[in-house]
Design an enzyme around this catalytic site. Structure first.
Site, PDB file in Angstrom:
ATOM      1  N   LYS A   1     -12.624   1.291 -18.324  1.00  0.00           N
ATOM      2  CA  LYS A   1     -13.214   1.455 -19.651  1.00  0.00           C
ATOM      3  C   LYS A   1     -12.228   0.992 -20.730  1.00  0.00           C
ATOM      4  O   LYS A   1     -11.965  -0.190 -20.829  1.00  0.00           O
ATOM      5  CB  LYS A   1     -13.638   2.916 -19.839  1.00  0.00           C
ATOM      6  CG  LYS A   1     -14.406   3.503 -18.640  1.00  0.00           C
ATOM      7  CD  LYS A   1     -15.772   2.868 -18.444  1.00  0.00           C
ATOM      8  CE  LYS A   1     -16.420   3.212 -17.100  1.00  0.00           C
ATOM      9  NZ  LYS A   1     -16.497   4.623 -16.750  1.00  0.00           N
TER      10      LYS A   1
ATOM     11  N   ARG B   1       0.830  -1.209   0.000  1.00  0.00           N
ATOM     12  CA  ARG B   1       0.000   0.000   0.000  1.00  0.00           C
ATOM     13  C   ARG B   1       0.865   1.259   0.000  1.00  0.00           C
ATOM     14  O   ARG B   1       0.462   2.298  -0.524  1.00  0.00           O
ATOM     15  CB  ARG B   1      -0.959  -0.009   1.201  1.00  0.00           C
ATOM     16  CG  ARG B   1      -1.849   1.222   1.295  1.00  0.00           C
ATOM     17  CD  ARG B   1      -3.057   1.038   2.195  1.00  0.00           C
ATOM     18  NE  ARG B   1      -2.694   0.525   3.503  1.00  0.00           N
ATOM     19  CZ  ARG B   1      -2.057   1.217   4.458  1.00  0.00           C
ATOM     20  NH1 ARG B   1      -1.712   2.464   4.245  1.00  0.00           N
ATOM     21  NH2 ARG B   1      -1.767   0.659   5.613  1.00  0.00           N
TER      22      ARG B   1
ATOM     23  N   TYR C   1     -19.727  12.784 -15.593  1.00  0.00           N
ATOM     24  CA  TYR C   1     -19.969  11.482 -14.993  1.00  0.00           C
ATOM     25  C   TYR C   1     -20.720  11.664 -13.673  1.00  0.00           C
ATOM     26  O   TYR C   1     -20.313  12.467 -12.833  1.00  0.00           O
ATOM     27  CB  TYR C   1     -18.631  10.774 -14.776  1.00  0.00           C
ATOM     28  CG  TYR C   1     -18.781   9.368 -14.276  1.00  0.00           C
ATOM     29  CD1 TYR C   1     -19.294   8.388 -15.106  1.00  0.00           C
ATOM     30  CD2 TYR C   1     -18.441   9.023 -12.983  1.00  0.00           C
ATOM     31  CE1 TYR C   1     -19.462   7.088 -14.644  1.00  0.00           C
ATOM     32  CE2 TYR C   1     -18.597   7.729 -12.522  1.00  0.00           C
ATOM     33  CZ  TYR C   1     -19.108   6.772 -13.362  1.00  0.00           C
ATOM     34  OH  TYR C   1     -19.275   5.502 -12.901  1.00  0.00           O
TER      35      TYR C   1
ATOM     36  N   ASP D   1     -10.718  14.721 -16.777  1.00  0.00           N
ATOM     37  CA  ASP D   1     -11.144  13.329 -16.885  1.00  0.00           C
ATOM     38  C   ASP D   1     -11.210  13.024 -18.378  1.00  0.00           C
ATOM     39  O   ASP D   1     -12.101  13.465 -19.086  1.00  0.00           O
ATOM     40  CB  ASP D   1     -12.503  13.149 -16.203  1.00  0.00           C
ATOM     41  CG  ASP D   1     -12.950  11.688 -16.197  1.00  0.00           C
ATOM     42  OD1 ASP D   1     -12.477  10.918 -17.051  1.00  0.00           O
ATOM     43  OD2 ASP D   1     -13.792  11.339 -15.359  1.00  0.00           O
TER      44      ASP D   1
HETATM   45  C1  PLP Z   1     -16.605   5.232 -15.502  1.00  0.00           C
HETATM   46  C2  PLP Z   1     -16.143   6.625 -15.359  1.00  0.00           C
HETATM   47  C3  PLP Z   1     -15.604   7.084 -14.166  1.00  0.00           C
HETATM   48  C4  PLP Z   1     -15.512   6.227 -12.924  1.00  0.00           C
HETATM   49  O1  PLP Z   1     -14.658   5.152 -13.109  1.00  0.00           O
HETATM   50  P1  PLP Z   1     -14.783   3.789 -12.227  1.00  0.00           P
HETATM   51  O2  PLP Z   1     -13.635   3.002 -12.716  1.00  0.00           O
HETATM   52  O3  PLP Z   1     -16.128   3.208 -12.530  1.00  0.00           O
HETATM   53  O4  PLP Z   1     -14.686   4.200 -10.813  1.00  0.00           O
HETATM   54  C5  PLP Z   1     -15.171   8.396 -14.105  1.00  0.00           C
HETATM   55  N1  PLP Z   1     -15.255   9.209 -15.163  1.00  0.00           N
HETATM   56  C6  PLP Z   1     -15.775   8.798 -16.331  1.00  0.00           C
HETATM   57  C7  PLP Z   1     -15.846   9.750 -17.465  1.00  0.00           C
HETATM   58  C8  PLP Z   1     -16.240   7.499 -16.467  1.00  0.00           C
HETATM   59  O5  PLP Z   1     -16.773   7.115 -17.610  1.00  0.00           O
END
Ligand code: PLP
Length: 373
Positions: free
Chosen positions: A195, A47, A99, A170
């Site tokens: 993703k 960690r 999101y 993001d």
């Molecule tokens: C899915 C997603 C997140 C969150 O990611 P997780 O891996 O599900 O925690 C954040 N931002 C965007 C744009 C996303 O599509």
């Protein structure tokens, strides 16, 4: 341990980075399920110091993002670590379309008096530039989810900032191949590796990348203190998945362009949002900022929510499922998602996978026609 990969093409870097090089090593980073290591080496406790498996993922994604990466348990864990940098009383500039987890995190912190939230339209470049001079965290998501509006990151990331302000992007929908926020001047770039990086709907992971040594250390420290560490198997699978990102993305976004163009002509479709279409409100910005238009299409159907739900259930190849960025195509009605009730009621978000594009088109067309009955 790893080869110097300072300049190869990104598609090559994806395949070459994050591999052991000692003679006799396996070609792939091993799955190292360890909390504890013998004292005196690079790692002592996972960690705090990481593991070789996480580090391979960090080396690959950091290299693609032109920064240094910290891997987390999920995209939200990476995002929470960035928000955790804020002092009480900070101002957060947040997109009007983003999101729902990020909007929820920002709202929860605001409720507890940790920060104030200012919402800005994704395409309001002047609003974002103004926020850079006044907010403490400028949080951008581009392309935005699910309306696929593209922010002018070149202009916003280069705008003058208040001392200490972070500009975070993001960049999950773009992937590190289609957009590199750090090269445009962002402080930190976020990927939900769940993703496109993983690409197979079989893991949760997140990565935050930065070029700033102090922020890098702070993000590692946040991971250490909040304990949002990536799973070893997840990191291993993410490394395995990301090797084919360039191929998957190329194929899926080519298909997405074809499907978007056909959806525009479909009698049951009233509006198509895809950044690659000249009719898209931020198409010109997308051409400038993105290397590719991505694999997500949002479109509105003629009719009501029930008809849109039926269309999702009628598909045979496209899965009725949330999320995106995987080899398999998925589709869902976004207004049905908690916190997304403000969206057009028949808006469907389609994540185009790597199946044959004609199969996908036939499936989509029959699903919509059958629902319209
Ligand atoms: C899915 C997603 C997140 C969150 O990611 P997780 O891996 O599900 O925690 C954040 N931002 C965007 C744009 C996303 O599509």
């Amino acid at each position: 341990m790893h080869k110097d990969l300072s300049h190869p093409a990104r598609a090559t870097r994806l395949v070459s980075a994050g591999r052991p090089t000692e003679p006799g090593s396996a070609l792939n980073v091993p799955l190292v399920p360890a909390s504890n290591f013998i004292i005196g080496g690079k790692h002592e406790y996972a960690r705090d110091d990481g593991t070789p498996t996480w580090e391979a993922l960090e080396e690959i994604v950091g290299g693609l993002e032109s920064g240094q990466a910290v891997a987390f348990a999920s995209g939200m864990a990476a995002i929470a670590a960035v928000f955790d940098q804020l002092h009480t009383g900070s101002v957060v500039a947040l997109p009007d379309d983003c999101y729902q987890g990020v909007a929820g995190l920002a709202a929860a912190g605001a409720e507890r008096g940790r920060w104030r939230v200012q919402r800005i339209a994704v395409d309001d470049t002047a609003g974002w530039i103004a926020a850079c001079a006044t907010a403490d965290l400028v949080w951008l998501e581009s392309p935005s989810n699910p309306l696929l509006t593209v922010a002018d990151l070149q202009a916003i990331c280069a705008a003058p900032r208040k001392a200490g302000t972070f500009v975070a992007v993001d960049s999950t929908l773009a992937t590190p191949l289609n957009q590199r926020p750090l090269e445009m001047g962002a402080s930190v770039s976020i990927q939900s590796a769940t993703k496109f990086i993983g690409g197979h709907s079989d893991l949760l992971a997140g990565v935050a990348s930065t070029q700033h040594e102090t922020l890098l250390k702070a993000l590692r420290h946040a991971r250490e203190l909040m304990g949002a560490t990536p799973g070893t198997l997840e990191a291993f699978l993410a490394v395995r998945g990301v090797r084919t990102l360039a191929l998957r993305l190329e194929r899926a976004q080519q298909s997405a362009m074809t499907l978007a163009e056909r959806l525009v002509q479909h009698p049951q479709v009233t509006r198509v949002r895809y950044p690659g279409l000249p009719s898209h409100p931020t198409h010109a910005v997308a051409r400038r900022v993105l290397a590719g238009f991505g694999t997500l299409i949002s479109f509105d159907l003629r009719g009501d929510a029930a008809l849109a739900d039926r269309s999702c259930r009628n598909t045979r190849i496209i899965h009725h499922a949330t999320s995106f960025g995987a080899v398999e195509s998925t589709m869902e009605r976004r207004a049905a998602v908690p916190g997304q009730g403000h969206l057009p009621p028949t808006l469907l978000r389609l994540s185009v996978g790597i199946e044959d594009v004609e199969d996908l088109w036939r499936d989509l067309d029959q699903a919509i026609r059958a629902a319209a009955g």
